[in-house]
Design a protein around this motif. Sequence first.
Motif, PDB file in Angstrom:
ATOM      1  N   ASP A 372     119.162  50.602 -27.771  1.00  0.00           N
ATOM      2  CA  ASP A 372     118.890  49.634 -28.835  1.00  0.00           C
ATOM      3  C   ASP A 372     117.632  50.020 -29.616  1.00  0.00           C
ATOM      4  O   ASP A 372     117.602  49.942 -30.854  1.00  0.00           O
ATOM      5  CB  ASP A 372     118.725  48.235 -28.244  1.00  0.00           C
ATOM      6  N   LEU A 373     116.590  50.441 -28.912  1.00  0.00           N
ATOM      7  CA  LEU A 373     115.349  50.823 -29.583  1.00  0.00           C
ATOM      8  C   LEU A 373     115.486  52.131 -30.339  1.00  0.00           C
ATOM      9  O   LEU A 373     114.845  52.333 -31.379  1.00  0.00           O
ATOM     10  CB  LEU A 373     114.213  50.902 -28.557  1.00  0.00           C
ATOM     11  N   ASP A 374     116.327  53.043 -29.830  1.00  0.00           N
ATOM     12  CA  ASP A 374     116.615  54.277 -30.579  1.00  0.00           C
ATOM     13  C   ASP A 374     117.196  53.941 -31.950  1.00  0.00           C
ATOM     14  O   ASP A 374     116.764  54.486 -32.979  1.00  0.00           O
ATOM     15  CB  ASP A 374     117.620  55.150 -29.814  1.00  0.00           C
ATOM     16  N   VAL A 375     118.177  53.055 -31.958  1.00  0.00           N
ATOM     17  CA  VAL A 375     118.823  52.665 -33.216  1.00  0.00           C
ATOM     18  C   VAL A 375     117.825  51.958 -34.126  1.00  0.00           C
ATOM     19  O   VAL A 375     117.769  52.216 -35.335  1.00  0.00           O
ATOM     20  CB  VAL A 375     120.051  51.766 -32.945  1.00  0.00           C
ATOM     21  N   PHE A 376     117.009  51.090 -33.547  1.00  0.00           N
ATOM     22  CA  PHE A 376     116.027  50.339 -34.341  1.00  0.00           C
ATOM     23  C   PHE A 376     115.008  51.275 -34.995  1.00  0.00           C
ATOM     24  O   PHE A 376     114.743  51.191 -36.198  1.00  0.00           O
ATOM     25  CB  PHE A 376     115.302  49.334 -33.440  1.00  0.00           C
ATOM     26  N   VAL A 377     114.434  52.181 -34.207  1.00  0.00           N
ATOM     27  CA  VAL A 377     113.358  53.052 -34.695  1.00  0.00           C
ATOM     28  C   VAL A 377     113.867  54.105 -35.668  1.00  0.00           C
ATOM     29  O   VAL A 377     113.196  54.417 -36.664  1.00  0.00           O
ATOM     30  CB  VAL A 377     112.626  53.716 -33.505  1.00  0.00           C
ATOM     31  N   THR A 378     115.045  54.670 -35.404  1.00  0.00           N
ATOM     32  CA  THR A 378     115.519  55.808 -36.204  1.00  0.00           C
ATOM     33  C   THR A 378     116.494  55.424 -37.317  1.00  0.00           C
ATOM     34  O   THR A 378     116.702  56.207 -38.240  1.00  0.00           O
ATOM     35  CB  THR A 378     116.204  56.855 -35.301  1.00  0.00           C
ATOM     36  N   GLU A 379     117.077  54.228 -37.247  1.00  0.00           N
ATOM     37  CA  GLU A 379     118.105  53.877 -38.228  1.00  0.00           C
ATOM     38  C   GLU A 379     117.824  52.552 -38.940  1.00  0.00           C
ATOM     39  O   GLU A 379     117.534  52.529 -40.147  1.00  0.00           O
ATOM     40  CB  GLU A 379     119.483  53.822 -37.552  1.00  0.00           C
ATOM     41  N   THR A 380     117.908  51.440 -38.207  1.00  0.00           N
ATOM     42  CA  THR A 380     117.919  50.145 -38.889  1.00  0.00           C
ATOM     43  C   THR A 380     116.567  49.781 -39.499  1.00  0.00           C
ATOM     44  O   THR A 380     116.512  49.308 -40.642  1.00  0.00           O
ATOM     45  CB  THR A 380     118.379  49.030 -37.929  1.00  0.00           C
ATOM     46  N   ASP A 392     102.151  49.747 -45.018  1.00  0.00           N
ATOM     47  CA  ASP A 392     101.275  49.720 -43.845  1.00  0.00           C
ATOM     48  C   ASP A 392     101.835  48.799 -42.765  1.00  0.00           C
ATOM     49  O   ASP A 392     101.833  49.133 -41.567  1.00  0.00           O
ATOM     50  CB  ASP A 392      99.868  49.261 -44.241  1.00  0.00           C
ATOM     51  N   GLY A 393     102.316  47.633 -43.187  1.00  0.00           N
ATOM     52  CA  GLY A 393     102.904  46.704 -42.230  1.00  0.00           C
ATOM     53  C   GLY A 393     104.151  47.271 -41.584  1.00  0.00           C
ATOM     54  O   GLY A 393     104.366  47.126 -40.373  1.00  0.00           O
ATOM     55  N   ALA A 394     104.983  47.933 -42.397  1.00  0.00           N
ATOM     56  CA  ALA A 394     106.207  48.549 -41.868  1.00  0.00           C
ATOM     57  C   ALA A 394     105.864  49.635 -40.851  1.00  0.00           C
ATOM     58  O   ALA A 394     106.525  49.774 -39.811  1.00  0.00           O
ATOM     59  CB  ALA A 394     107.033  49.132 -43.007  1.00  0.00           C
ATOM     60  N   ALA A 395     104.815  50.414 -41.147  1.00  0.00           N
ATOM     61  CA  ALA A 395     104.396  51.475 -40.234  1.00  0.00           C
ATOM     62  C   ALA A 395     103.879  50.897 -38.922  1.00  0.00           C
ATOM     63  O   ALA A 395     104.128  51.445 -37.838  1.00  0.00           O
ATOM     64  CB  ALA A 395     103.315  52.335 -40.893  1.00  0.00           C
ATOM     65  N   ALA A 401     107.177  49.524 -32.133  1.00  0.00           N
ATOM     66  CA  ALA A 401     108.530  49.728 -31.607  1.00  0.00           C
ATOM     67  C   ALA A 401     108.633  51.080 -30.909  1.00  0.00           C
ATOM     68  O   ALA A 401     109.316  51.210 -29.881  1.00  0.00           O
ATOM     69  CB  ALA A 401     109.552  49.630 -32.737  1.00  0.00           C
ATOM     70  N   GLU A 402     107.949  52.078 -31.454  1.00  0.00           N
ATOM     71  CA  GLU A 402     107.981  53.416 -30.849  1.00  0.00           C
ATOM     72  C   GLU A 402     107.365  53.401 -29.453  1.00  0.00           C
ATOM     73  O   GLU A 402     107.855  54.071 -28.539  1.00  0.00           O
ATOM     74  CB  GLU A 402     107.245  54.413 -31.746  1.00  0.00           C
ATOM     75  N   LEU A 536     115.114  42.484 -31.689  1.00  0.00           N
ATOM     76  CA  LEU A 536     114.089  43.488 -31.437  1.00  0.00           C
ATOM     77  C   LEU A 536     112.838  43.254 -32.294  1.00  0.00           C
ATOM     78  O   LEU A 536     111.715  43.545 -31.861  1.00  0.00           O
ATOM     79  CB  LEU A 536     114.642  44.889 -31.689  1.00  0.00           C
ATOM     80  N   ILE A 537     113.005  42.742 -33.505  1.00  0.00           N
ATOM     81  CA  ILE A 537     111.829  42.424 -34.330  1.00  0.00           C
ATOM     82  C   ILE A 537     110.962  41.386 -33.618  1.00  0.00           C
ATOM     83  O   ILE A 537     109.730  41.514 -33.550  1.00  0.00           O
ATOM     84  CB  ILE A 537     112.253  41.922 -35.731  1.00  0.00           C
TER      85      ILE A 537
END
Length: 582
Positions: A372-380, A392-395, A401-402, A536-537
Amino acid sequence: MVGKSPSKTVCLAWCTTLGVVDRRHCMSQAVGQGASGSFASHEGEAAVARDAGSRPVIDKLHPGAAADAELELKLMTDEQTLHAMLASPIWQKAARATTDRELSSVYFDQDDFSLIKSGITFRIRTAESGRILTVKSDKNGGSHALMRGEWEVSLPETPAKRENGARSTELVNLLPANLPAELAERLRSKELRPMVRTDVRRRTLELETATGIIEVSVDEGAIVVGRKRLPIAEIELELKSGSPEAIYLAALELAAEHAAHVSIHAKSARGFEVAMHQPPSFSKGQPVEFPKSVSLDNAFAIMLQSAFGDMLRNAPAARDGRDPEGLHQYRVALRRLRSLLSLMRRLVDGPTFEMLRAEAKALMSRLGKARDLDVFVTETWPRMSGAGVDSDGAADVSDAAEELRRKAHRDVVAALDDKRTTHFILNLGLWIERRGWLSEARHDAIDVLNGSAEDFGNRTVQALRDKALKKGRGFRKLSPDARHQVRIAIKKLRYAYQFFQPLLKGSSKRKKFAKALANLQTALGEHNDRVVMNRLIHTVLETEPSAKAHLAAGFVLGRNAALLADDDEGLLKAWRRFKASN
């Protein structure tokens, strides 16, 4: 009402009916670690020759297997555990005294690494007894999880010129005489260069069991790539004659008290990954091949071996974690296995079967968070946190999450290295080799297992389709939980269809059904990704990131809520097309 498993008398009669070569081995010895009660029951075309002088039998149910093949499994661990395993009582059963050797092996490839990328290895091994040239090919091992093609030839005593230099013209002119022509041509197509070296201290012994003879090699040493060195601490078990179940039985005894994970990951592959600066490769499952008019029993054997092999092939990439696709493909293989066991439920009922189902479910659960975290971090998250979101907030959200993702992947490694998982994998392999479902089959299932796989496939696909349609009644008004149950039903249906598709008669109507089924699963999966993203957020926000991260997360949650609402029309359209297909 659940039927009882067949008695020994019934089982022996069943083996006789199927034409097992040696009925004495129909009822095998009990297996430790939860596999007790299993017995070997193979149809005549797949029967195992038991005499000690025979080579390992290459099952006709595994098309593509070369006449020259090795069948091998590894237990990988660390140096300290390896030394502890040397105290196992299994060594006292050795048919011959142990031998200790120093081995140095050089692996060659072309400049573009095209051989290793194609599953081909070219090796020169040097020992006190001389030098041996070996060619191995994954694609010539057939569909058996532990098998690959292998061809060897002893080299002249005079060292070949430039063996460790830039050219290898002399070596490719000394290829094994029985090497398939296409492989020989491939090796001669471009210049070969030495890329990887292994230096190994090997202790070898031979174990002779009731089911086969295996060579056990305890390897310590290093893989050398330039200035880099990777440790080697592993036990290789190679079948010399008899049934592959001998390997699993020996591995279960060795791993009974010690932590070691099951692997088919070659030393050469580990070295080439370093040379190419790449993580272990992943493997996508391929459609299975069935013999003509295959029985359901044989079809289950082929499909289970396929899913099991995909699990073993993807385990190194899943453990490594650098490429998210590795864990994804491992979970796909595990899900395929669980779907197969689910299909077998109405035919099979016994302790080993239920143990395997429970262990597969438990392992899947332990791997879910990381995926789930792979999909969140790399895709969604990258896709949803673009335009309009504070960078900055997104980062900050991505960084938090990373960190969760790294921890989840440490849990994946712990799960795959767990003794519980090792015992599950070994017992699963043993159960497949012994066709344990026959010993645990219900009385009324024997005729079904001996009958047509095509007929069973048609009935199963239709029944699962009807079940999915029933769960999806009133789709527009279904709650999120109810739609999730529809998604699970659709996934089970699609796996079943993919399993039996090679046996089902093709038609434009069938193709329409397959397309509608795939599109519906994709739509439901994308919708589920959005639901998981919301969860996950909130999980990330519990780590107390910056204020900017909270603002970015709030913006994306609002955007995602709008998309979830918009999903309805697309899902309804996909659902209607599925209903209309049949």
